[in-house]
Scaffold this active site. Sequence first.
Site, PDB file in Angstrom:
ATOM      1  N   CYS A  11     -45.853 -20.033 -50.623  1.00 32.62           N
ATOM      2  CA  CYS A  11     -43.888 -20.473 -49.689  1.00 32.62           C
ATOM      3  C   CYS A  11     -43.988 -21.277 -50.844  1.00 32.62           C
ATOM      4  O   CYS A  11     -43.757 -20.977 -52.194  1.00 32.62           O
ATOM      5  CB  CYS A  11     -45.668 -21.777 -48.961  1.00 32.62           C
ATOM      6  SG  CYS A  11     -46.517 -23.313 -49.190  1.00 32.62           S
ATOM      7  N   ARG A  17     -48.256 -25.546 -46.397  1.00 26.18           N
ATOM      8  CA  ARG A  17     -48.571 -23.831 -45.754  1.00 26.18           C
ATOM      9  C   ARG A  17     -49.143 -22.730 -46.477  1.00 26.18           C
ATOM     10  O   ARG A  17     -49.813 -22.592 -45.840  1.00 26.18           O
ATOM     11  CB  ARG A  17     -46.458 -22.972 -45.579  1.00 26.18           C
ATOM     12  CG  ARG A  17     -46.133 -24.071 -44.045  1.00 26.18           C
ATOM     13  CD  ARG A  17     -44.529 -23.713 -44.483  1.00 26.18           C
ATOM     14  NE  ARG A  17     -44.023 -23.836 -45.654  1.00 26.18           N
ATOM     15  CZ  ARG A  17     -42.909 -23.289 -46.295  1.00 26.18           C
ATOM     16  NH1 ARG A  17     -42.226 -23.064 -45.090  1.00 26.18           N
ATOM     17  NH2 ARG A  17     -42.484 -24.129 -47.456  1.00 26.18           N
ATOM     18  N   ASP A 120     -40.949 -25.572 -42.342  1.00 20.94           N
ATOM     19  CA  ASP A 120     -41.582 -25.967 -43.894  1.00 20.94           C
ATOM     20  C   ASP A 120     -42.082 -28.182 -43.265  1.00 20.94           C
ATOM     21  O   ASP A 120     -41.952 -28.817 -42.929  1.00 20.94           O
ATOM     22  CB  ASP A 120     -40.981 -26.439 -44.306  1.00 20.94           C
ATOM     23  CG  ASP A 120     -41.696 -27.127 -46.142  1.00 20.94           C
ATOM     24  OD1 ASP A 120     -42.625 -27.553 -46.041  1.00 20.94           O
ATOM     25  OD2 ASP A 120     -40.730 -26.546 -47.313  1.00 20.94           O
TER      26      ASP A 120
HETATM   27  P1  4NP Z   1     -45.104 -26.389 -49.172  1.00 20.88           P
HETATM   28  O1  4NP Z   1     -44.271 -27.645 -48.272  1.00 20.88           O
HETATM   29  O2  4NP Z   1     -43.741 -25.550 -49.058  1.00 20.88           O
HETATM   30  O3  4NP Z   1     -44.961 -25.923 -46.993  1.00 20.88           O
HETATM   31  O4  4NP Z   1     -45.671 -26.382 -49.787  1.00 20.88           O
HETATM   32  C1  4NP Z   1     -43.716 -28.654 -49.543  1.00 20.88           C
HETATM   33  C2  4NP Z   1     -44.497 -28.821 -50.579  1.00 20.88           C
HETATM   34  C3  4NP Z   1     -43.262 -29.811 -51.287  1.00 20.88           C
HETATM   35  C4  4NP Z   1     -41.582 -29.430 -51.667  1.00 20.88           C
HETATM   36  C5  4NP Z   1     -41.499 -29.187 -51.373  1.00 20.88           C
HETATM   37  C6  4NP Z   1     -42.265 -28.103 -49.647  1.00 20.88           C
HETATM   38  N1  4NP Z   1     -41.241 -30.281 -52.630  1.00 20.88           N
HETATM   39  O5  4NP Z   1     -40.099 -30.471 -52.310  1.00 20.88           O
HETATM   40  O6  4NP Z   1     -41.845 -31.313 -53.419  1.00 20.88           O
END
Ligand code: 4NP
Length: 153
Positions: A11, A17, A120
């Site tokens: 991800c 996720r 997300d």
């Molecule tokens: P993930 O969610 O891709 O599901 O782990 C996110 C976690 C952190 C960030 C973006 C999406 N971020 O911009 O720090």
Amino acid sequence: MQEIKSILFVCLGNICRSPLAEGIAKQYIKKKNINIEIQSAGTGSWHIGDAPCENSIKVAYQNGIDISKQQAQQVKKNHFKTFDLVIGLDDSNISNLKNLGCKNPLKLGDFGFDGADVPDPYFFDGFEGFDKVFEMIDICVRNLIDEKLKYNV
Ligand code: 4NP
């Protein structure tokens, strides 16, 4: 058909996720008595070394899975050589993976949700919605393993 020995879930941050996909997949292959390598990674570098987000730890725990010991890593080109399957959680993950040189990333939502993106939850307001994200990942990960690992006896 190729026997699958390793799966990498990808991800953006590797804290919401894909850690759920990793935890669910590890528990499911254990139940099926299959032993393969499963990891997760993010295309971004912001959270390298961090534990999964609190709400992902919570929803996993509510479903009998401990993901609290996981540590985020950033996806590297070498992963594309060492992992048999690379699975993106949404379309932007897939295009990021292709830009990094991954030739054949698969999309998790193609395994049970008509190719939908796994939303997300990083930008959700609190815990609400994490249970839906868990359910979607759970269904798709099980279907993926059932389909792709049917030659792993
Ligand atoms: P993930 O969610 O891709 O599901 O782990 C996110 C976690 C952190 C960030 C973006 C999406 N971020 O911009 O720090």
